[in-house]
Design a protein around this motif. Structure first.
Motif, PDB file in Angstrom:
ATOM      1  N   GLY A   3      15.392 -18.989 -16.492  1.00 43.87           N
ATOM      2  CA  GLY A   3      13.979 -19.297 -16.332  1.00 43.87           C
ATOM      3  C   GLY A   3      13.008 -18.349 -16.989  1.00 43.87           C
ATOM      4  O   GLY A   3      11.923 -18.752 -17.368  1.00 43.87           O
ATOM      5  N   ALA A   4      13.359 -17.057 -17.091  1.00 38.43           N
ATOM      6  CA  ALA A   4      12.444 -16.068 -17.659  1.00 38.43           C
ATOM      7  C   ALA A   4      13.239 -14.826 -18.018  1.00 38.43           C
ATOM      8  O   ALA A   4      14.326 -14.599 -17.479  1.00 38.43           O
ATOM      9  CB  ALA A   4      11.338 -15.725 -16.652  1.00 38.43           C
ATOM     10  N   PRO A  59      29.681  -7.246 -10.092  1.00 35.98           N
ATOM     11  CA  PRO A  59      29.637  -7.968 -11.374  1.00 35.98           C
ATOM     12  C   PRO A  59      29.757  -9.485 -11.215  1.00 35.98           C
ATOM     13  O   PRO A  59      30.625 -10.136 -11.806  1.00 35.98           O
ATOM     14  CB  PRO A  59      30.836  -7.383 -12.117  1.00 35.98           C
ATOM     15  N   VAL A  60      28.872 -10.059 -10.395  1.00 33.12           N
ATOM     16  CA  VAL A  60      28.917 -11.500 -10.126  1.00 33.12           C
ATOM     17  C   VAL A  60      27.723 -12.215 -10.753  1.00 33.12           C
ATOM     18  O   VAL A  60      27.546 -13.420 -10.567  1.00 33.12           O
ATOM     19  CB  VAL A  60      28.927 -11.777  -8.595  1.00 33.12           C
ATOM     20  N   ILE A  61      26.914 -11.489 -11.507  1.00 28.99           N
ATOM     21  CA  ILE A  61      25.663 -12.059 -12.017  1.00 28.99           C
ATOM     22  C   ILE A  61      25.873 -12.630 -13.411  1.00 28.99           C
ATOM     23  O   ILE A  61      26.405 -11.970 -14.303  1.00 28.99           O
ATOM     24  CB  ILE A  61      24.548 -11.000 -12.001  1.00 28.99           C
ATOM     25  N   ILE A  62      25.449 -13.873 -13.576  1.00 21.86           N
ATOM     26  CA  ILE A  62      25.556 -14.586 -14.848  1.00 21.86           C
ATOM     27  C   ILE A  62      24.165 -15.003 -15.278  1.00 21.86           C
ATOM     28  O   ILE A  62      23.392 -15.545 -14.480  1.00 21.86           O
ATOM     29  CB  ILE A  62      26.453 -15.832 -14.717  1.00 21.86           C
ATOM     30  N   GLU A  63      23.844 -14.731 -16.520  1.00 15.24           N
ATOM     31  CA  GLU A  63      22.577 -15.210 -17.069  1.00 15.24           C
ATOM     32  C   GLU A  63      22.847 -16.461 -17.887  1.00 15.24           C
ATOM     33  O   GLU A  63      23.775 -16.497 -18.686  1.00 15.24           O
ATOM     34  CB  GLU A  63      21.927 -14.145 -17.951  1.00 15.24           C
ATOM     35  N   TYR A  64      22.020 -17.474 -17.655  1.00 12.79           N
ATOM     36  CA  TYR A  64      22.143 -18.720 -18.411  1.00 12.79           C
ATOM     37  C   TYR A  64      20.818 -18.996 -19.093  1.00 12.79           C
ATOM     38  O   TYR A  64      19.773 -19.051 -18.446  1.00 12.79           O
ATOM     39  CB  TYR A  64      22.513 -19.890 -17.496  1.00 12.79           C
ATOM     40  N   TYR A  65      20.864 -19.148 -20.389  1.00 10.85           N
ATOM     41  CA  TYR A  65      19.660 -19.447 -21.167  1.00 10.85           C
ATOM     42  C   TYR A  65      19.703 -20.904 -21.620  1.00 10.85           C
ATOM     43  O   TYR A  65      20.706 -21.379 -22.139  1.00 10.85           O
ATOM     44  CB  TYR A  65      19.590 -18.545 -22.399  1.00 10.85           C
ATOM     45  N   GLY A  66      18.618 -21.574 -21.412  1.00 10.85           N
ATOM     46  CA  GLY A  66      18.504 -22.957 -21.843  1.00 10.85           C
ATOM     47  C   GLY A  66      17.103 -23.441 -21.519  1.00 10.85           C
ATOM     48  O   GLY A  66      16.208 -22.654 -21.224  1.00 10.85           O
ATOM     49  N   GLY A  67      16.912 -24.724 -21.548  1.00 14.39           N
ATOM     50  CA  GLY A  67      15.612 -25.283 -21.216  1.00 14.39           C
ATOM     51  C   GLY A  67      15.769 -26.670 -20.646  1.00 14.39           C
ATOM     52  O   GLY A  67      16.867 -27.235 -20.617  1.00 14.39           O
ATOM     53  N   THR A  68      14.665 -27.207 -20.177  1.00 15.97           N
ATOM     54  CA  THR A  68      14.653 -28.578 -19.692  1.00 15.97           C
ATOM     55  C   THR A  68      15.230 -29.519 -20.745  1.00 15.97           C
ATOM     56  O   THR A  68      15.887 -30.514 -20.424  1.00 15.97           O
ATOM     57  CB  THR A  68      13.213 -28.995 -19.347  1.00 15.97           C
ATOM     58  N   GLU A  69      15.020 -29.164 -22.008  1.00 19.71           N
ATOM     59  CA  GLU A  69      15.474 -30.001 -23.127  1.00 19.71           C
ATOM     60  C   GLU A  69      16.988 -29.944 -23.334  1.00 19.71           C
ATOM     61  O   GLU A  69      17.523 -30.695 -24.148  1.00 19.71           O
ATOM     62  CB  GLU A  69      14.776 -29.556 -24.414  1.00 19.71           C
ATOM     63  N   ARG A  70      17.666 -29.020 -22.672  1.00 16.22           N
ATOM     64  CA  ARG A  70      19.120 -28.843 -22.816  1.00 16.22           C
ATOM     65  C   ARG A  70      19.523 -28.601 -24.275  1.00 16.22           C
ATOM     66  O   ARG A  70      20.543 -29.094 -24.754  1.00 16.22           O
ATOM     67  CB  ARG A  70      19.885 -30.050 -22.253  1.00 16.22           C
ATOM     68  N   ILE A  71      18.696 -27.838 -24.960  1.00 11.91           N
ATOM     69  CA  ILE A  71      19.002 -27.435 -26.327  1.00 11.91           C
ATOM     70  C   ILE A  71      19.851 -26.170 -26.274  1.00 11.91           C
ATOM     71  O   ILE A  71      19.508 -25.219 -25.562  1.00 11.91           O
ATOM     72  CB  ILE A  71      17.717 -27.166 -27.134  1.00 11.91           C
ATOM     73  N   GLY A  72      20.907 -26.128 -27.062  1.00 14.55           N
ATOM     74  CA  GLY A  72      21.717 -24.913 -27.162  1.00 14.55           C
ATOM     75  C   GLY A  72      22.348 -24.542 -25.843  1.00 14.55           C
ATOM     76  O   GLY A  72      23.167 -25.264 -25.300  1.00 14.55           O
ATOM     77  N   ILE A  84      21.112 -12.257 -24.038  1.00 11.42           N
ATOM     78  CA  ILE A  84      21.286 -13.458 -23.216  1.00 11.42           C
ATOM     79  C   ILE A  84      22.658 -14.074 -23.462  1.00 11.42           C
ATOM     80  O   ILE A  84      22.968 -15.138 -22.938  1.00 11.42           O
ATOM     81  CB  ILE A  84      20.184 -14.506 -23.492  1.00 11.42           C
ATOM     82  N   GLY A  85      23.488 -13.395 -24.269  1.00 12.60           N
ATOM     83  CA  GLY A  85      24.846 -13.854 -24.497  1.00 12.60           C
ATOM     84  C   GLY A  85      25.011 -14.611 -25.801  1.00 12.60           C
ATOM     85  O   GLY A  85      24.157 -14.594 -26.688  1.00 12.60           O
ATOM     86  N   LYS A  86      26.150 -15.275 -25.903  1.00 13.77           N
ATOM     87  CA  LYS A  86      26.462 -16.097 -27.068  1.00 13.77           C
ATOM     88  C   LYS A  86      26.200 -17.564 -26.739  1.00 13.77           C
ATOM     89  O   LYS A  86      26.274 -17.975 -25.576  1.00 13.77           O
ATOM     90  CB  LYS A  86      27.926 -15.920 -27.470  1.00 13.77           C
ATOM     91  N   VAL A  87      25.927 -18.333 -27.763  1.00 12.31           N
ATOM     92  CA  VAL A  87      25.664 -19.747 -27.552  1.00 12.31           C
ATOM     93  C   VAL A  87      26.897 -20.420 -26.971  1.00 12.31           C
ATOM     94  O   VAL A  87      28.030 -20.142 -27.376  1.00 12.31           O
ATOM     95  CB  VAL A  87      25.214 -20.417 -28.872  1.00 12.31           C
TER      96      VAL A  87
END
Length: 510
Positions: free
Chosen positions: A285-286, A302-315, A331-334
């Motif tokens: 989200g931010a 070490p249970v925290i995962i960051e997920y990057y994306g958007g409402t558009e579900r791009i990438g 934010i990691g790898k695609v």
């Protein structure tokens, strides 16, 4: 590893298990109950004349009713659009009309805004109320109670049509095509959770509003795996810790603002709560300040995962705790397809660690509803798409975001991305929240400005403002640092963590 199915299978296999638990009261909705009420809801939609591909708009708090409606719409092949509780009647009416919705379903909690919305509409809609009556609306529960608990004869998958937050303009509906697939076919984002421990013994909690994409999709996914969704009506950091312990929550979906509020609790106080049940905390989200994330990993492990994306579900990119500790700030790898840092003047792919606009060649096909120009505008000549974020990709494929393209400040001909200064200022012990943005300057075009929310123990002063500017200059070039700082009681953030900078900027544009 569990396999995701439509929840009707889990209802047949273990119907007495909880599908939803209301955290405050402990009230549960079983899988058998969810199966019955969603069948009745789908039957009602059909009998009211709603056909596959029609749209509904839902104005409802976090509750079991929310899931009854969205899953009923899913079974009937409808688009469903949840609305922000903070939206005005004019904003809601715009979305209803833009979506060409056939039904407007509102909770009695928001009756005043719902009634006003109905008065403003230039579109005939079915107006249905939840929990209690609203003047001018018909009770959905009363009408639904007469319907059959058997599935409708033409079940087919519906979908969410979320509206973008509108932080940079009027919100637009993100519309994915309906392909007539059966109800047990899950979207890709639901299925990737298979590898994160979702299953019949799991319990997920999302302290954010369900009208946002991440809480909606991550909790909805749990119903495909037979676990329980623990529903929080409104976020409170202390209550959240109590609920984790009471309900043995295994999965949490957060934004960095939640992290900050949890870490505000005295360390000795939070140590009293048993959080050992937590297997996964996913945040999105931010941008999350590096110091904040380190502190959360130290607390929860070490249970925290960051997920990057958007409402558009791009990438879509992902990074786990250990990986992040080795690549802090990434934010990691695609996760699907490939990512590219692109120079939008030449459309060339940039070399590793050069800063450009991040484009992806993966993701689902979609359109911005009724806005062909905006749909076209996110595409590169290569056919890749962007969410509008700027950053770099290193030699190993790890993505580091600099900021959003729309937030760029041009001062004296130099491009400045505010996120660097924001991240630095957030490291100061007296800073709770910060926004950095550009304001008009006769000599330079724009100058860098910061709005800062202080900890309760701190008092605003010119001396503190100077101290924060110097703190920023210790690690960043002066051109990237704020020339002046204003202190705010609270910054205008949405519940999904997104900052409405335009509300701050507008003060200086007048």
């Amino acid at each position: 590893m569990s396999t995701g199915h439509h929840f009707s299978l889990h209802a047949a296999q273990h119907g007495g298990s909880p599908a939803c638990i209301t955290a405050k009261s402990g009230e549960t909705l079983s899988y058998a109950g969810l199966e019955a009420t969603t069948n009745q809801t789908a039957q009602l939609f059909r009998n009211l004349g709603l056909s596959k591909g029609d749209s509904i708009v839902l104005f409802c708090e976090n509750s079991t009713r929310f899931y009854e409606i969205i899953w009923g719409a899913h079974r009937a092949g409808l688009y469903y659009t949840p609305i922000s509780w903070h939206a005005t009647a004019h904003e809601i009416a715009y979305i209803i009309e833009n979506a060409q919705a056939s039904a407007f379903i509102a909770s009695n909690r928001f009756s005043q805004a719902a009634r006003k919305t109905l008065e403003l509409l230039n579109l005939d809609v079915l107006a249905l109320s939840l929990f209690d009556e609203i003047e001018g609306f018909e009770s959905l529960e009363s009408k639904r109670s007469a319907e059959s608990i058997s599935p409708i004869g033409d079940e087919t998958s519906g979908r969410e049509m979320m509206y973008t937050s509108g932080t940079t303009g009027r919100p637009k509906g993100v519309k994915f095509p309906l392909d007539g697939s059966p109800i047990d076919k899950a979207p890709q984002d639901d299925l990737f959770l298979m590898g994160e421990g979702y299953g019949p013994n799991a319990r997920v909690m999302a302290p954010g509003p369900l009208y946002h994409a991440s809480p909606l999709m991550s909790t909805r996914a749990m119903h495909r795996f037979g676990g329980a969704v623990v529903i929080i009506d409104k976020f409170d950091a202390m209550e959240m810790l109590e609920y984790i312990e009471r309900y043995q929550v295994t999965h949490i979906i957060c934004v960095p603002t939640h992290f900050a509020r949890l870490l505000d609790i005295d360390k000795e106080v939070r140590s009293r709560f048993d959080v050992s049940s937590v297997q996964c905390i996913m945040h999105t989200g931010a941008p999350c300040p590096v110091s904040t994330k380190r502190a959360m990993i130290e607390w929860f492990g070490p249970v925290i995962i960051e997920y990057y994306g958007g409402t558009e579900r791009i990438g879509g990119a992902m990074i786990r705790s250990q990986e992040w500790l080795e690549h802090p700030g990434s934010i990691g790898k695609v996760a699907v397809g490939s990512a590219y840092a692109v120079d939008e003047e030449t459309w060339e792919v940039l070399a590793p660690n050069e800063i450009g606009v991040i484009y992806f060649d993966g993701g689902e096909k979609f359109e911005y509803h009724g806005d062909a120009d905006k749909t076209k505008g996110i595409h590169s000549p290569q056919g890749w798409r962007t969410l509008g974020d700027v950053g770099r990709i290193d030699e190993d494929g790890y993505i580091y975001l600099t900021d959003r393209k729309s937030n760029m400040i041009i001062t004296g001909g130099v491009n400045v991305y505010p996120q660097e200064a924001e991240q630095r200022l957030m490291e100061h012990p007296l800073v709770v929240d910060v926004a950095v943005f550009g304001i008009p300057n006769d000599a330079f075009g724009e100058e860098v400005k910061a709005a800062v929310q202080l900890a309760e123990s701190a008092e605003s002063s010119t001396k503190l403002s100077d101290e924060l500017i110097d703190f920023c200059k210790e690690v960043l070039a002066p051109v990237k640092c704020p020339r002046t700082i204003d202190f705010e009681e609270q910054l205008p953030r949405e519940a999904n963590g997104k900052l409405y900078k335009k509300k701050l900027i507008e003060r200086y544009r007048r």
